[in-house]
Write a protein that holds these residues in place. Structure first.
Motif, mmCIF file in Angstrom:
data_model
loop_
_atom_site.group_PDB
_atom_site.id
_atom_site.type_symbol
_atom_site.label_atom_id
_atom_site.label_comp_id
_atom_site.label_asym_id
_atom_site.label_seq_id
_atom_site.Cartn_x
_atom_site.Cartn_y
_atom_site.Cartn_z
ATOM 1 N N TYR A 1 21.715 40.007 22.162
ATOM 2 C CA TYR A 1 21.446 41.292 21.509
ATOM 3 C C TYR A 1 21.811 41.192 20.039
ATOM 4 C CZ TYR A 1 26.491 42.319 22.056
ATOM 5 O OH TYR A 1 27.857 42.273 22.017
ATOM 6 N N CYS A 2 21.314 42.123 19.252
ATOM 7 C CA CYS A 2 21.622 42.100 17.824
ATOM 8 C C CYS A 2 21.980 43.483 17.306
ATOM 9 C CB CYS A 2 20.464 41.513 17.014
ATOM 10 S SG CYS A 2 19.011 42.559 16.885
ATOM 11 N N LEU A 3 22.723 43.467 16.204
ATOM 12 C CA LEU A 3 23.072 44.670 15.445
ATOM 13 C C LEU A 3 22.582 44.439 14.021
ATOM 14 C CD1 LEU A 3 26.920 44.660 16.253
ATOM 15 C CD2 LEU A 3 25.094 45.544 17.729
ATOM 16 N N MET B 1 22.458 46.123 9.846
ATOM 17 C CA MET B 1 22.812 47.157 8.869
ATOM 18 C C MET B 1 22.217 46.774 7.528
ATOM 19 S SD MET B 1 26.570 48.512 7.604
ATOM 20 C CE MET B 1 27.014 49.303 9.149
ATOM 21 N N GLN B 2 21.719 47.755 6.805
ATOM 22 C CA GLN B 2 21.234 47.456 5.464
ATOM 23 C C GLN B 2 21.794 48.453 4.454
ATOM 24 O OE1 GLN B 2 16.914 47.512 5.584
ATOM 25 N NE2 GLN B 2 16.787 49.722 5.658
ATOM 26 N N SER C 1 22.272 42.812 6.787
ATOM 27 C CA SER C 1 23.149 41.973 7.613
ATOM 28 C C SER C 1 22.732 42.128 9.065
ATOM 29 C CB SER C 1 24.609 42.416 7.487
ATOM 30 O OG SER C 1 25.033 42.385 6.147
ATOM 31 N N LEU D 1 23.758 40.765 12.981
ATOM 32 C CA LEU D 1 24.673 40.024 13.854
ATOM 33 C C LEU D 1 23.984 39.823 15.198
ATOM 34 C CD1 LEU D 1 27.911 42.128 13.128
ATOM 35 C CD2 LEU D 1 27.267 39.947 12.077
ATOM 36 N N ARG E 1 18.221 52.546 15.349
ATOM 37 C CA ARG E 1 19.310 53.090 16.179
ATOM 38 C C ARG E 1 20.628 53.101 15.413
ATOM 39 N NH1 ARG E 1 18.031 49.644 21.729
ATOM 40 N NH2 ARG E 1 15.826 50.201 21.856
ATOM 41 N N LYS E 2 20.553 53.108 14.107
ATOM 42 C CA LYS E 2 21.761 53.152 13.268
ATOM 43 C C LYS E 2 22.637 51.923 13.503
ATOM 44 C CE LYS E 2 24.935 56.774 11.736
ATOM 45 N NZ LYS E 2 25.450 58.116 12.031
ATOM 46 N N GLY E 3 21.993 50.800 13.799
ATOM 47 C CA GLY E 3 22.746 49.560 14.001
ATOM 48 C C GLY E 3 23.142 49.306 15.437
ATOM 49 N N GLY E 4 22.761 50.184 16.320
ATOM 50 C CA GLY E 4 23.124 50.010 17.727
ATOM 51 C C GLY E 4 22.531 48.739 18.305
ATOM 52 N N PRO E 5 23.133 48.249 19.396
ATOM 53 C CA PRO E 5 22.712 46.971 19.970
ATOM 54 C C PRO E 5 21.306 47.048 20.567
ATOM 55 C CG PRO E 5 24.286 48.060 21.422
ATOM 56 C CD PRO E 5 24.231 48.879 20.168
ATOM 57 N N GLU F 1 18.693 44.677 22.887
ATOM 58 C CA GLU F 1 18.525 43.469 23.702
ATOM 59 C C GLU F 1 17.375 42.632 23.149
ATOM 60 O OE1 GLU F 1 20.577 42.800 26.407
ATOM 61 O OE2 GLU F 1 21.629 44.585 25.694
ATOM 62 N N TYR G 1 30.174 54.837 9.023
ATOM 63 C CA TYR G 1 30.211 54.325 10.398
ATOM 64 C C TYR G 1 30.330 52.811 10.367
ATOM 65 C CZ TYR G 1 25.166 53.307 9.858
ATOM 66 O OH TYR G 1 23.948 52.842 9.420
ATOM 67 N N LEU H 1 29.911 48.931 12.693
ATOM 68 C CA LEU H 1 29.446 48.119 13.820
ATOM 69 C C LEU H 1 30.371 46.909 13.901
ATOM 70 C CD1 LEU H 1 25.732 47.696 12.607
ATOM 71 C CD2 LEU H 1 26.686 49.675 13.807
ATOM 72 N N MET I 1 31.167 43.017 16.003
ATOM 73 C CA MET I 1 30.808 41.993 16.994
ATOM 74 C C MET I 1 31.854 40.891 16.954
ATOM 75 S SD MET I 1 27.349 39.657 17.336
ATOM 76 C CE MET I 1 26.256 40.995 17.801
ATOM 77 N N LEU J 1 30.733 45.493 10.177
ATOM 78 C CA LEU J 1 29.879 46.031 9.117
ATOM 79 C C LEU J 1 30.183 47.516 8.978
ATOM 80 C CD1 LEU J 1 26.503 44.380 10.264
ATOM 81 C CD2 LEU J 1 28.070 43.536 8.497
ATOM 82 N N GLN K 1 27.295 49.065 1.726
ATOM 83 C CA GLN K 1 27.668 48.285 2.901
ATOM 84 C C GLN K 1 28.870 47.398 2.578
ATOM 85 O OE1 GLN K 1 25.577 44.823 5.753
ATOM 86 N NE2 GLN K 1 24.369 45.804 4.180
ATOM 87 N N LYS L 1 29.503 47.785 22.722
ATOM 88 C CA LYS L 1 28.641 46.616 22.510
ATOM 89 C C LYS L 1 28.163 46.543 21.063
ATOM 90 C CE LYS L 1 25.097 44.235 25.215
ATOM 91 N NZ LYS L 1 24.119 44.387 26.288
ATOM 92 N N GLY L 2 29.006 47.006 20.146
ATOM 93 C CA GLY L 2 28.648 46.940 18.731
ATOM 94 C C GLY L 2 27.952 48.176 18.212
ATOM 95 N N GLY L 3 27.768 49.149 19.057
ATOM 96 C CA GLY L 3 27.089 50.371 18.629
ATOM 97 C C GLY L 3 27.852 51.083 17.525
ATOM 98 N N PRO L 4 27.146 51.921 16.766
ATOM 99 C CA PRO L 4 27.757 52.577 15.608
ATOM 100 C C PRO L 4 28.834 53.580 16.018
ATOM 101 C CG PRO L 4 25.572 53.487 16.024
ATOM 102 C CD PRO L 4 25.739 52.321 16.959
#
Lengths: 440, 440
Positions: free
Chosen positions: A252-254, A256-257, A289, A291, A414-418, A420, B252, B254, B256, B291, B299, B415-418
Motif C-alpha cells: 500500500y502507499c501513502l 502527500m504533496q 512524497s 511512502l 484520500r488526504k494521504g490515506g493508505p 492498496e 495532519y 501520515l 509509515m 509526513l 509539507q 495504517k498510515g491514514g491521516p
C-alpha cells in the motif's frame, strides 16, 4: 492530451556529431555493426522526438546488428529527421508512418519487425505497447510507462496471452552505483534490506510549454495527473534492491504533496500574469512524497518534483540490517567500515562493480546517453528482442511501477490515506526464484 | 516505565576536565561568573544523569551568574555526583531531593528558585514541567518533551493559567546552519518556504539496556511508543523555518514504519537468543517516516530511527520558491548560485551567519556540548528565567512538536491514514506577528 509523440525534445543530442564519434568507437570495439556474428534484429520505432531519435542512433551505432525498417511519428518534421538519421548512418531509408496517432497500428502489421521501441508521450506509451504485444511483437517502452491502471493490467495480460515480452526502458536502473548496490545486496553485504529511497527532483518547468505556447505532455501531466506521476527514475532502483516482484511486492502507499505554486509562478514571471500559460491550473504539488509499504514490511520512499528551484537531484538510499548506502553521503558496512564512519562509495567499486560496467563501462561512457546508462538499457532491450528471453525490467515491473501514478493520486484524494496496490504478478512474487538469472 | 531520571548517561562528559577548561574560557571572556552585572538566577534541577549533570556544568561555568540551590534525583549516586560538581565549581552545596520520583514536588515548594530545569527520562519530562508551572516557576525541559497528548495540553494550559513560560530545550534548533537558514528565510532569500526535512537517525540500540540488563527509558520508548517517538531533534529546525505556530501550523500527519527487527537482532547477537533483552518485543519499526501537512499547504518530513546500522545522520533540507538548502549537498539560490549548481553552504556564512554564532560562536565551541549548540540553548533558557520574556521555543512549540509522538502512532494504527493534529495555539498561529522579536 495533445502532442502525443513529442517527448524529451530538450534532451536532444547533436546527432550528427554523435554518429561521427560513434563511428570511431565502433571501429575500436569491433563489437557492433553489420559485421557482428549475431543475427540482425529489426526494430520499428514509434515516437521520434529527441529521445526517440537518440534511441535510433544508439541502436544503430552502439548495439549489435540492429536494423530499423520502419519509423512512425505523426509529426512529420521529426519523422523526416529520424529517417534521415538512419539513411546517413546506414545508407537505407526506413518506411515512414506519418498518418495520425494510430498509424503505428499499420506499422505493427508488418512481418519484418522483430520488436518495437516506443518513445512517445505518456498518453500513448501503454496503448502502443499493449497493441505491439497483441500483434505478437516484443516491445520496449519509455518511462514513465502506462498512464492508467487499466493499461497496467492490459499490459500484463497481453504479455501473458501473447507470450511476448515487454521491457520498461528505465535507464536509471542501469546506473553504475545502482547495479553495484544490487550486486552487494545479492552477496549479502547489506544484510536484509528494509528501506529504500529514490528520487527525481528535476526542474522541468521550462518544458511545460512549447515555444508557441502549446502545452506539452509534461505540462499536461503536471496539470492533470497530480501525485507521483513520473516516478520510475526514482522508484526503479530501490524496487530492484528490495526485490519487488521478486520475493516481495508493493502493498500500500501513502502520498502527500505541498501546494502547487511553482509552475504558476515560473510561467507568470516568464510570460506575464495574463498569458495563457499563467492561467493553467497545475494540480501537482511542488513536492510530492510517496511512502510505499511492502508485503515483507519494508518501506520505499519516492521524492518527486518537476517544479523545485534547485539543481537536478537524483539521490538514492538503501538501508539494510548490516549497512547503508546513501548516494549523497557514502557507504557504511558494519564490520567493514570504520566504526560509524561513512566510506566513499568508490572504495567498493574495484571489488563489487557490476559486470556490465566492469566489462563495458568504457564503451557505455563513449556512447553517452545520460552517462552511459542508456547504452546498457537499450542493450538489454535488444537482447530481449533477439533472444526472446524475459528482460530484467519486465511487464510486471512496468505495471507495478507505473501504477504508482494511479495509486498515489488516489491516496492524495484520500488526504494521504493508505491505498492498496494491485499485485500484477498474481502471487508469483512469493517465489523468490521465479525470475532467477535475470540480471547476473 | 522505570529509571525515570536516568537519561543520556552515554553522553556523559568528563566533568572535572570540562570545568578546568571552562575556567580558562571564563577568564578569557570575562562575561560569566559571579562578577557579572546581571542579577543571579537560581535554578533547581531535576534529573542529573549524564545530560542533567552537563547542564549543571554548562549553567555554572558558561552562563551568567547562575546559582543552583537544589537538585533532585531519586538515584542517589547521581545526585551525589551532581552536588559534588556544584561544590567543586562554586564552593557551596545544593540541597538534595532523593526521596523517590515525586520528591521534586517538595523542591518546587521552595521560594528561592527562579526556574526549573528538567532532564529526566521521557516519562517525567511533561509531568514535572507542568507541576513547575503550577508552582509558579518557569521551566525548561529536555527533549523529546511530553509523552502523552494530555500532557501536551496541560503544559499549554498551565502556561496560560500561570503566566509563566516553558521552554523545550531543543538544542539542535541552535545549530549554526539552522540559525543561518532561519536568517536567510527571514531576509526572503528562499522565497516562500514550502517543504522541509529533518532527521534523527542515530543507532542507539546499545543504550536500550543497562549493563545489568535493566531496560532504559530509551529501550522502553522503542518498545512501547512506536511511531515518531523522539522527534524534536529532527522536527524542530524545519518547524521553525516554515513558521509553525507563527503563521502556519501542523494540520495532519501520515506515518509509515519498516518492520521492527533491528533492536532484536542487535541484542540477540550481543547477549544470545535466550537473554531477556532478546525477548523484548520492540514495536517501533526500524525506519519511521512521518509526513506532516500544514495549514498553509506546506509539507514537513521527519526521518527517524534509533536502530539503523549507519553513522549518526542528522540532515536537514529546506525548499523554498527561490532556492534550496540540503545539509548533505549544499545551497542553491536562484539568481545567486551558478545556473543549477549547488554552492557550498559555507559560502553564505560571512554574509548570513546568525548573530548568535557570529558573536558568541567561539565561546559556544569552547563550551562544547554537541559542538556549541547546548551553549546557546541553555543561554536562552537562562535568559527566559532571568527576564520573564517568552522563549523562542515556547510551550506551544513544545506541545505541538512533542504531540507528533502521539499523532504518528495514531496514524500507524490507521495504517498510515491521516490524523488531524491539535492546534495548541487555539488560532493564535494565524497572526504571524504574535511572537515578533522572539529570535532576532
Amino acid at each position: 492530451m495533445g502532442n502525443a509523440l513529442d517527448r524529451r525534445e530538450f534532451l536532444e543530442k547533436g546527432t550528427a556529431g554523435m554518429l561521427a564519434a560513434a563511428a570511431v568507437a565502433t571501429a575500436r570495439s569491433g563489437a557492433c555493426g553489420e559485421d557482428s556474428p549475431l543475427k540482425p534484429v529489426r526494430i520499428g520505432v514509434v515516437g521520434v522526438g529527441g529521445r526517440g531519435r537518440w534511441h535510433v542512433t544508439n541502436m544503430l551505432t552502439y548495439q549489435e546488428n540492429v536494423v530499423i525498417p520502419a519509423i512512425c511519428d505523426y509529426r512529420t518534421d521529426r519523422l523526416a529527421m529520424a529517417i534521415e538519421t538512419v539513411k546517413k548512418a546506414k545508407g537505407y531509408e526506413p518506411d515512414g508512418y506519418p498518418n495520425g496517432k494510430y498509424d503505428y497500428r499499420n506499422m505493427l502489421e508488418r512481418d519484418d519487425l522483430d520488436g518495437i521501441l516506443v518513445a512517445t508521450g505518456i498518453d500513448f506509451l501503454g496503448r502502443i505497447s499493449i497493441d505491439s504485444l497483441a500483434a505478437g511483437k516484443p516491445v520496449g517502452h519509455e518511462v514513465p510507462g502506462c498512464y492508467t491502471l487499466e493499461e497496467c493490467w492490459e499490459l500484463v495480460e497481453e504479455h501473458e496471452r501473447s507470450g511476448k515480452h515487454c521491457m520498461l526502458l528505465e535507464n536509471c536502473c542501469y546506473g553504475d552505483e545502482t547495479l553495484m548496490i544490487l550486486n552487494m545486496i545479492r552477496q549479502g553485504l547489506f544484510g536484509e534490506p528494509y528501506f529504500g529511497v529514490g528520487s527525481y527532483v528535476h526542474d522541468c518547468r521550462y518544458s511545460f510549454f512549447e515555444a508557441d505556447g502549446t502545452i506539452t505532455w509534461r505540462g499536461e501531466l503536471w496539470r492533470d495527473a497530480y501525485g507521483c506521476n513520473y516516478n520510475s527514475h526514482a522508484l526503479g532502483s530501490p524496487s530492484k534492491w528490495l526485490g519487488i516482484n521478486d520475493g516481495d511486492r508493493f502493498e500500500y502507499c501513502l502520498s502527500m504533496q505541498s501546494r502547487p505554486a511553482g509552475a504558476h509562478a515560473y510561467w507568470t514571471e516568464k510570460l506575464g500574469p495574463q498569458s495563457e500559460a499563467a492561467k493553467v491550473d497545475f494540480k501537482t504539488g511542488d513536492f510530492v512524497s510517496t511512502l510505499i509499504h511492502t508485503a515483507q514490511g519494508r518501506q520505499i520512499r519516492v521524492d518527486y518534483s518537476l517544479a523545485c528551484t534547485r539543481p537536478y537531484s537524483r539521490y538514492y538510499l538503501l538501508q539494510g540490517m548490516n549497512g547503508c548506502f546513501d548516494s549523497r553521503t557514502g557507504m557504511y558496512l558494519h564490520g567493514t567500515s570504520a566504526d560509524y564512519n561513512w566510506d566513499p562509495v568508490d572504495k567498493f567499486k574495484e571489488q563489487y562493480q557490476h559486470d556490465y560496467w566492469r566489462t563495458d563501462g568504457a564503451m557505455a561512457k563513449k556512447a553517452g546517453g545520460h552517462g552511459g546508462i542508456d547504452y546498457f538499457c537499450i542493450h538489454d532491450f535488444i537482447k530481449m528482442v533477439r533472444t526472446g528471453e524475459p528482460p530484467w525490467i519486465d511487464a510486471y515491473d512496468a505495471a507495478s511501477w507505473s501504477s504508482i501514478l494511479h495509486f498515489s493520486k488516489l491516496s492524495l484524494d484520500r488526504k494521504g490515506g493508505p491505498v492498496e496496490i494491485d499485485d500484477f504478478t498474481r502471487g508469483k512474487w512469493k517465489d523468490p526464484n521465479w525470475r532467477q538469472g535475470r540480471m547476473a
